[in-house]
Scaffold this motif. Structure first.
Motif, PDB file in Angstrom:
ATOM      1  N   THR A 137       0.813  -1.226   0.000  1.00 51.41           N
ATOM      2  CA  THR A 137       0.000   0.000   0.000  1.00 51.41           C
ATOM      3  C   THR A 137       0.841   1.267   0.000  1.00 51.41           C
ATOM      4  OG1 THR A 137      -0.141  -0.164   2.416  1.00 51.41           O
ATOM      5  CG2 THR A 137      -1.957  -1.118   1.139  1.00 51.41           C
ATOM      6  N   GLU A 138       2.154   1.131   0.237  1.00 48.31           N
ATOM      7  CA  GLU A 138       3.017   2.310   0.286  1.00 48.31           C
ATOM      8  C   GLU A 138       3.456   2.779  -1.101  1.00 48.31           C
ATOM      9  OE1 GLU A 138       5.245   2.264   4.505  1.00 48.31           O
ATOM     10  OE2 GLU A 138       5.878   0.670   3.136  1.00 48.31           O
ATOM     11  N   TRP A 139       3.137   2.002  -2.121  1.00 49.15           N
ATOM     12  CA  TRP A 139       3.472   2.443  -3.473  1.00 49.15           C
ATOM     13  C   TRP A 139       2.607   3.646  -3.846  1.00 49.15           C
ATOM     14  CZ3 TRP A 139       7.203   0.849  -6.911  1.00 49.15           C
ATOM     15  CH2 TRP A 139       7.903  -0.317  -6.586  1.00 49.15           C
ATOM     16  N   GLU A 140       3.233   4.710  -4.277  1.00 47.12           N
ATOM     17  CA  GLU A 140       2.509   5.873  -4.801  1.00 47.12           C
ATOM     18  C   GLU A 140       2.356   5.799  -6.319  1.00 47.12           C
ATOM     19  OE1 GLU A 140       3.895   9.664  -3.314  1.00 47.12           O
ATOM     20  OE2 GLU A 140       4.792   8.698  -1.550  1.00 47.12           O
ATOM     21  N   ALA A 141       3.101   4.902  -6.935  1.00 48.80           N
ATOM     22  CA  ALA A 141       3.097   4.780  -8.391  1.00 48.80           C
ATOM     23  C   ALA A 141       1.952   3.890  -8.867  1.00 48.80           C
ATOM     24  CB  ALA A 141       4.433   4.210  -8.862  1.00 48.80           C
ATOM     25  N   GLU A 142       1.652   4.013 -10.149  1.00 49.36           N
ATOM     26  CA  GLU A 142       0.674   3.161 -10.813  1.00 49.36           C
ATOM     27  C   GLU A 142       1.402   2.254 -11.812  1.00 49.36           C
ATOM     28  OE1 GLU A 142      -3.273   5.208 -11.901  1.00 49.36           O
ATOM     29  OE2 GLU A 142      -1.756   6.784 -12.120  1.00 49.36           O
ATOM     30  N   TRP A 143       0.810   1.090 -12.063  1.00 55.50           N
ATOM     31  CA  TRP A 143       1.280   0.265 -13.164  1.00 55.50           C
ATOM     32  C   TRP A 143       0.883   0.946 -14.472  1.00 55.50           C
ATOM     33  CZ3 TRP A 143       4.278  -4.062 -13.134  1.00 55.50           C
ATOM     34  CH2 TRP A 143       4.486  -4.689 -11.905  1.00 55.50           C
ATOM     35  N   ILE A 144       1.797   0.995 -15.431  1.00 53.87           N
ATOM     36  CA  ILE A 144       1.506   1.611 -16.724  1.00 53.87           C
ATOM     37  C   ILE A 144       2.003   0.717 -17.856  1.00 53.87           C
ATOM     38  CG2 ILE A 144       1.533   3.987 -15.856  1.00 53.87           C
ATOM     39  CD1 ILE A 144       4.367   4.273 -17.033  1.00 53.87           C
ATOM     40  N   SER A 145       1.437   0.921 -19.031  1.00 54.44           N
ATOM     41  CA  SER A 145       1.879   0.226 -20.239  1.00 54.44           C
ATOM     42  C   SER A 145       1.568   1.112 -21.426  1.00 54.44           C
ATOM     43  CB  SER A 145       1.180  -1.133 -20.361  1.00 54.44           C
ATOM     44  OG  SER A 145       1.708  -1.879 -21.450  1.00 54.44           O
ATOM     45  N   ASP A 146       1.735   0.554 -22.631  1.00 53.42           N
ATOM     46  CA  ASP A 146       1.327   1.306 -23.813  1.00 53.42           C
ATOM     47  C   ASP A 146      -0.123   0.949 -24.147  1.00 53.42           C
ATOM     48  OD1 ASP A 146       1.456  -1.178 -24.985  1.00 53.42           O
ATOM     49  OD2 ASP A 146       3.231  -0.745 -26.205  1.00 53.42           O
ATOM     50  N   THR A 147      -0.565   1.236 -25.338  1.00 49.95           N
ATOM     51  CA  THR A 147      -1.985   1.095 -25.675  1.00 49.95           C
ATOM     52  C   THR A 147      -2.295  -0.179 -26.450  1.00 49.95           C
ATOM     53  OG1 THR A 147      -1.629   2.391 -27.689  1.00 49.95           O
ATOM     54  CG2 THR A 147      -2.296   3.588 -25.708  1.00 49.95           C
ATOM     55  N   PHE A 148      -1.314  -1.079 -26.574  1.00 47.47           N
ATOM     56  CA  PHE A 148      -1.516  -2.296 -27.361  1.00 47.47           C
ATOM     57  C   PHE A 148      -1.890  -3.483 -26.473  1.00 47.47           C
ATOM     58  CE2 PHE A 148       1.370   0.359 -29.856  1.00 47.47           C
ATOM     59  CZ  PHE A 148       0.688   0.408 -31.062  1.00 47.47           C
ATOM     60  N   ASP A 149      -2.350  -4.585 -27.130  1.00 50.88           N
ATOM     61  CA  ASP A 149      -2.694  -5.770 -26.360  1.00 50.88           C
ATOM     62  C   ASP A 149      -1.530  -6.755 -26.370  1.00 50.88           C
ATOM     63  OD1 ASP A 149      -2.681  -7.164 -28.774  1.00 50.88           O
ATOM     64  OD2 ASP A 149      -4.863  -7.277 -28.916  1.00 50.88           O
ATOM     65  N   LYS A 150      -1.747  -7.920 -25.738  1.00 55.38           N
ATOM     66  CA  LYS A 150      -0.659  -8.878 -25.520  1.00 55.38           C
ATOM     67  C   LYS A 150      -0.143  -9.517 -26.805  1.00 55.38           C
ATOM     68  CE  LYS A 150      -4.018 -12.542 -24.593  1.00 55.38           C
ATOM     69  NZ  LYS A 150      -4.645 -13.357 -23.532  1.00 55.38           N
ATOM     70  N   GLU A 151      -0.901  -9.421 -27.911  1.00 51.90           N
ATOM     71  CA  GLU A 151      -0.445 -10.043 -29.154  1.00 51.90           C
ATOM     72  C   GLU A 151       0.468  -9.126 -29.959  1.00 51.90           C
ATOM     73  OE1 GLU A 151      -0.903 -13.055 -29.390  1.00 51.90           O
ATOM     74  OE2 GLU A 151      -2.532 -13.329 -27.943  1.00 51.90           O
ATOM     75  N   PHE A 152       0.480  -7.832 -29.636  1.00 51.41           N
ATOM     76  CA  PHE A 152       1.351  -6.902 -30.359  1.00 51.41           C
ATOM     77  C   PHE A 152       2.802  -7.252 -30.071  1.00 51.41           C
ATOM     78  CE2 PHE A 152       3.328  -2.646 -31.013  1.00 51.41           C
ATOM     79  CZ  PHE A 152       2.948  -2.478 -32.336  1.00 51.41           C
ATOM     80  N   ARG A 153       3.632  -7.253 -31.082  1.00 51.52           N
ATOM     81  CA  ARG A 153       4.968  -7.835 -30.925  1.00 51.52           C
ATOM     82  C   ARG A 153       6.056  -6.826 -30.579  1.00 51.52           C
ATOM     83  NH1 ARG A 153       6.397 -13.382 -33.768  1.00 51.52           N
ATOM     84  NH2 ARG A 153       4.619 -14.517 -32.941  1.00 51.52           N
ATOM     85  N   LYS A 154       5.857  -5.567 -30.902  1.00 52.56           N
ATOM     86  CA  LYS A 154       6.933  -4.607 -30.645  1.00 52.56           C
ATOM     87  C   LYS A 154       6.992  -4.266 -29.161  1.00 52.56           C
ATOM     88  CE  LYS A 154       8.181  -1.736 -33.780  1.00 52.56           C
ATOM     89  NZ  LYS A 154       8.305  -0.570 -34.694  1.00 52.56           N
ATOM     90  N   ALA A 155       8.201  -4.026 -28.661  1.00 48.45           N
ATOM     91  CA  ALA A 155       8.403  -3.767 -27.236  1.00 48.45           C
ATOM     92  C   ALA A 155       7.963  -2.352 -26.873  1.00 48.45           C
ATOM     93  CB  ALA A 155       9.875  -3.962 -26.873  1.00 48.45           C
ATOM     94  N   PRO A 156       7.305  -2.176 -25.717  1.00 50.91           N
ATOM     95  CA  PRO A 156       6.904  -0.837 -25.277  1.00 50.91           C
ATOM     96  C   PRO A 156       8.107   0.014 -24.842  1.00 50.91           C
ATOM     97  CG  PRO A 156       5.673  -2.563 -24.126  1.00 50.91           C
ATOM     98  CD  PRO A 156       6.820  -3.217 -24.810  1.00 50.91           C
ATOM     99  N   LEU A 157       8.057   1.283 -25.184  1.00 49.98           N
ATOM    100  CA  LEU A 157       9.003   2.278 -24.679  1.00 49.98           C
ATOM    101  C   LEU A 157       8.223   3.248 -23.789  1.00 49.98           C
ATOM    102  CD1 LEU A 157      10.920   3.202 -27.979  1.00 49.98           C
ATOM    103  CD2 LEU A 157      11.475   1.391 -26.324  1.00 49.98           C
ATOM    104  N   LEU A 158       8.838   3.644 -22.680  1.00 46.93           N
ATOM    105  CA  LEU A 158       8.204   4.565 -21.741  1.00 46.93           C
ATOM    106  C   LEU A 158       9.222   5.622 -21.329  1.00 46.93           C
ATOM    107  CD1 LEU A 158       6.549   1.795 -19.574  1.00 46.93           C
ATOM    108  CD2 LEU A 158       5.263   3.451 -20.940  1.00 46.93           C
ATOM    109  N   ARG A 159       8.794   6.880 -21.199  1.00 45.45           N
ATOM    110  CA  ARG A 159       9.723   7.927 -20.774  1.00 45.45           C
ATOM    111  C   ARG A 159       8.972   9.056 -20.090  1.00 45.45           C
ATOM    112  NH1 ARG A 159      11.066  12.552 -23.558  1.00 45.45           N
ATOM    113  NH2 ARG A 159      13.292  12.193 -23.246  1.00 45.45           N
ATOM    114  N   LYS A 160       9.733   9.787 -19.257  1.00 47.49           N
ATOM    115  CA  LYS A 160       9.195  10.983 -18.609  1.00 47.49           C
ATOM    116  C   LYS A 160      10.343  11.935 -18.310  1.00 47.49           C
ATOM    117  CE  LYS A 160       6.584  12.714 -14.629  1.00 47.49           C
ATOM    118  NZ  LYS A 160       5.568  13.430 -15.424  1.00 47.49           N
ATOM    119  N   GLN A 161      10.165  13.184 -18.677  1.00 46.63           N
ATOM    120  CA  GLN A 161      11.150  14.214 -18.345  1.00 46.63           C
ATOM    121  C   GLN A 161      10.683  14.933 -17.081  1.00 46.63           C
ATOM    122  OE1 GLN A 161      13.329  15.708 -21.609  1.00 46.63           O
ATOM    123  NE2 GLN A 161      13.186  17.834 -20.903  1.00 46.63           N
ATOM    124  N   VAL A 162      11.593  15.125 -16.129  1.00 47.77           N
ATOM    125  CA  VAL A 162      11.229  15.702 -14.830  1.00 47.77           C
ATOM    126  C   VAL A 162      12.195  16.822 -14.473  1.00 47.77           C
ATOM    127  CG1 VAL A 162      10.225  13.547 -14.002  1.00 47.77           C
ATOM    128  CG2 VAL A 162      12.644  14.007 -13.584  1.00 47.77           C
TER     129      VAL A 162
END
Length: 883
Positions: A137-162
């Protein structure tokens, strides 16, 4: 391999021992929390604290006291503001924290004081442990992914500038889990050296996360956080025998991450994953653990992991459900690249095709440096064999790669092939390709391209990978065959340690339960593996079905619960916790699995037929003689109850039921399968006699006679083995225990197949799956660990390092060497939880000279010619005259 082990041990000794010339003294060393040195990611509220006493003189701990504080300065001033234990009467160098409630994200400082009976006191240096998240319960973060389903083959990229505040960063921690796998970057630099992280679990039951110190990777002002996700075991998209493409947990890769920054003024800033992150896909077109990776360098987003990259065209990340409710800090060593090797030869087939020989069977991936025109497709196919014409032969590993389902052909990506990575060149000078989300088992690499390439030995580098357990043991002797067997078995053990013990690293990669425990003794004698096995036992707990049964492979998405596997495999549930107790003197795993064991034994009671178990496999990969599987299944049913009764005694529980059941089963087994006239078990195989002896089933005062019959079977067969997996573990050990070590040695070193030595004579650098291999090694993996217990036999029986059977944690050491005919000398060493144990013997003109090292805080005896000779702490030199 041997060089790495020896260097690791030497480094440990240099750290632990006083400098030559200094006055010898006793001191406390090797402080660990949860068996880790100064760990960052502790998430238990009752961590275990352990230490060693190093001394060349006798020092037996009688009392201990642990002090814990929130700063080093407080502890130095004697102020333990968190916990100071009582002065506890104990000889164990182990205590469980029992102070104030620990806080998350906090560094704690601790030390230990010990006293002997005369009041002499030793004080340790100060060590640390740091908590991660003590509750999900101490996690402040959320699980995130891209907008594709499990059959999509390309790997997700994620980034954030802070944007970080300009007031000085005191410390920064990154807590992250990306499943199946992840690579995380801060300001263009990869975070840490972990590979294929996090460890493999039942993803719908338990997820592991890791903690990194990233203080030096950040600065005030603009910073960028970025990650790429791989499928791993979470999302097997290809067809496999074990049906992972149907796993109930299958989903699109996803990540949770939290950057926690503490500034110099004490304020804290938390940067979590959420929908403010941006997502895209890029060059990683496909990744799979069985086949490999496809990477198109033309599609790289240049600078995407750097500050200033324009991600305005990227989509917002999608918040997704957590895969499981339970999240645990990963407290075992990570998978790492532990060694780089260069090919020993290259064979040019034509301008488009080259075959590289790495010189040994290895596990990992390759780094390719290549130059060519844009769009050139280069494939790297990996295997253990080559055909007579020098081309790669994948025939022994391709058998489980499925191309149809329910008899119907399935679409297979044209670039997808077993153990094959594919790279499309960008055409921008010299390019480097190094897969991120797969691994292979291989010796040979066939590189083929769609356009001519000019490759040399320098073009390819092998990157050896495994869970990076610390080396704690070694064995060497005057017989080079035995030395090579040690190297081969250790190579196979490590090559099959990828967050779980696996059977093979190429075609299966599964956690077969019996494979795991059969190789466990030599694994623990050579490597510090407690945290790996503790993690795996959590997987056993998660694997159990409602009716109480467990599967033959763990983790499993549903495959492997079939009756044909059965009780001998399932016994890992009891044997592994017992082994951890024997080697480490630690009962925590037993405590954790108690309820699971109870449910399993209740399940087994429903499977009895006339009191016995009539299903399951037993002495797997036997040579010719198949041991009665009803006997082995029921024998291990007895062992389960015997161990459960022992566990009850250790935990202070009522074990009456299990003791009664064990006694009843022992009688039933002997009434049904023991021939009291011939003193033989079951159908008279070598394995059956060894199982009866090793498990403790033999009727009173008949053990030696059964052992005599066992050696007669061996001698009548010209010292040729005739057994499988169980026999490989028990036969040599029982021969030595009952006075026939020379016969065991002859059997092991017999040049002709079947034997362990035959593999070495055939040039193998790892252990194969079967005793007898045809000319082309058809349909047999050449890298299995489960027949390697012969290395434990060398340490136990030749060097003679053992402990009393009713003791644990090597508090009571027994040195019982066997001076094997044909050996001039032998040396075994094991860094136990009490310290280094070393036993070396060498022949001389008038006898045997022995040099034995015993750690402080342990009792030890040398058993020699029926006599028990006390040994002191430190060095012992004994001259033994022989007739």
């Amino acid at each position: 391999m041997r060089i790495i082990i020896r260097l690791s041990l030497l480094l440990g000794l240099l750290i632990a021992m006083p400098v030559k010339g200094m006055a010898t003294k006793a001191y406390v060393s090797n402080l660990r929390c949860e068996y880790l040195e100064a760990p960052l990611g502790i998430d238990t509220d009752k961590p275990r604290l352990t230490w060693e006493i190093v001394s060349s003189e006798s020092f037996t701990q009688a009392f201990c006291q642990v002090s814990v504080a929130t700063s080093r300065e407080l502890l130095q001033r004697g102020k333990a503001d968190v916990w100071r234990s009582e002065r506890i009467p104990s000889s164990m160098s182990h205590i469980v924290y029992n102070g104030k409630e620990l806080l998350s994200h906090t560094c704690y400082y601790w030390k230990v004081d010990v006293w002997n009976m005369s009041g002499r006191k030793l004080s340790s240096q100060i060590s640390t442990f740091e908590t991660a998240k003590l509750a999900v319960t101490e996690w402040e973060a959320e699980w995130i992914s891209d907008t594709f389903d499990k059959e999509f083959r390309k790997a997700p990229l994620l980034r954030k500038q802070v944007d970080l505040k300009s007031k000085g960063i005191s410390s920064a921690r990154l807590y992250v889990s990306g499943v199946g796998y992840y690579e995380f970057f801060i300001n263009g630099t990869r975070v840490g050296d972990r590979m294929l992280d996090p460890g493999y679990t039942h993803f719908d039951k338990r997820i592991l996360y890791s903690t990194y110190d990233v203080t030096d990777m950040l600065h005030s002002g603009q910073n960028v956080l970025a990650a790429e996700l791989g499928n791993g075991w979470l999302n097997i998209q290809s067809l496999a025998v074990w049906e992972f493409e149907q796993a109930r947990w299958r989903m699109r890769p996803r990540m949770i991450a939290e950057l926690r920054i503490t500034y110099a003024d004490g304020t804290v800033q938390v940067i979590p994953t959420n929908s403010s992150w941006r997502t895209n896909s890029g060059a990683s077109a496909f990744n799979n653990l069985y086949s490999g990776e496809v990477y198109d360098a033309r599609l790289v987003h240049e600078g995407w992991i750097q500050v200033g990259y324009d991600d305005s065209a990227w989509r917002p990340a999608r918040p997704v459900n957590a895969p499981a409710k339970v999240m645990c800090s990963q407290q075992m060593p990570p998978i790492r690249i532990v060694r780089e090797i260069k090919p020993v030869s290259i064979r040019k087939i034509d301008d488009y095709t080259y075959v590289f020989d790495m010189g040994e069977i290895m596990v990992g991936v390759c780094r390719l440096k290549v130059q060519g025109s844009a769009g050139t497709c280069v494939t790297l196919a990996h295997g253990e064999l080559v055909h007579e014409d020098g081309r790669l032969n994948q025939g022994n590993i391709d058998v489980y790669f499925k191309r149809e389902k329910n008899g119907m052909p399935q679409h297979v990506d044209p670039f997808e092939r077993i153990q094959t990575d594919t790279y499309f060149l960008s055409g921008k000078g010299i390019e480097t390709f190094e897969p991120s989300f797969t691994y292979h088992g291989f010796r040979y690499v066939e590189i083929a391209s769609t356009r001519p390439l000019d490759l040399t030995l320098e073009s390819l580098t092998g990157l050896c990978m495994h869970t990076d357990v610390k080396a704690v043991g070694n064995f060497t002797c005057s017989d080079t065959i035995l030395n090579k067997l040690v190297q081969a078995s250790c190579s196979s053990y490590l090559g099959n340690l990828f967050s779980i013990p696996t059977d093979c690293p190429q075609r299966e990669k599964n956690g077969w339960t019996a494979d795991g425990y059969v190789a466990m003794d030599y694994g623990l004698l050579f490597f510090d593996g407690i945290t790996v096995y503790e993690k795996w036992m959590n997987d056993f707990i998660d694997n159990q079905r409602e009716r109480g049964d467990i599967s033959g492979i763990i983790p499993s998405s549903g495959w492997g619960y079939a009756d044909w596997i059965g009780p001998v495999w399932d016994a890992a549930l009891f044997i592994i916790p017992d082994n951890l107790y024997r080697y480490y003197g630690d009962t925590r795993t037993i405590e954790r699995v108690w309820n699971t064991c109870e449910r399993y034994l209740n399940y087994l009671s429903t499977r009895e037929k006339d009191g016995i178990l009539t299903y399951g496999i037993g002495d797997w990969v036997f040579y010719k003689a198949k041991t009665d599987t009803h006997f082995t299944s029921t024998a291990f049913y007895w062992l389960d109850n015997e161990l459960m009764a022992r566990f009850a005694g250790l935990l202070g529980k009522d074990g009456t039921r299990y003791r009664a059941k064990a006694d009843a089963l022992r009688k039933l087994i002997n009434d049904r399968w023991f021939d009291y006239e011939r003193n033989m078990y079951a159908n008279g195989t070598q394995a059956a006699q060894a199982v009866g002896l090793a498990l403790g089933l033999v009727p009173d005062e008949r053990e030696q006679t059964v052992a005599d019959n066992l050696v007669s079977l061996i001698r009548q067969n010209n010292h040729q083995l005739d057994f499988g997996m169980l026999g490989s573990k028990f036969v040599p050990a029982m021969l030595s225990k009952y006075g026939y070590a020379d016969d065991a040695y002859q059997m092991i070193t017999r040049p002709e197949a079947p034997s362990w030595a035959n593999w070495i004579y055939r040039g193998l650098s790892t252990l194969p799956e079967t005793w007898v291999l045809d000319k082309n090694f058809k349909d047999a993996s050449l890298n299995h660990a489960f027949l390697g217990d012969v290395s434990a036999w060398m340490i136990n029986s030749i060097a003679g390092i053992n402990q009393k059977s009713d003791c644990a944690g090597f508090a009571n050491i027994i040195i019982r060497p066997n001076f094997i005919k044909g050996l001039d000398w032998a040396c075994g060493e094991y860094q136990s939880v009490r310290g280094m144990i070393r036993s070396r013997w060498q022949r001389s003109s008038d006898g045997i000279s022995l040099d034995i090292d015993i750690p402080a805080n342990a009792n030890a005896v040398l058993l020699l010619d029926g006599k028990s000779i006390p040994l002191k702490a430190g060095k012992n030199k004994i001259n033994h005259r022989t007739k």
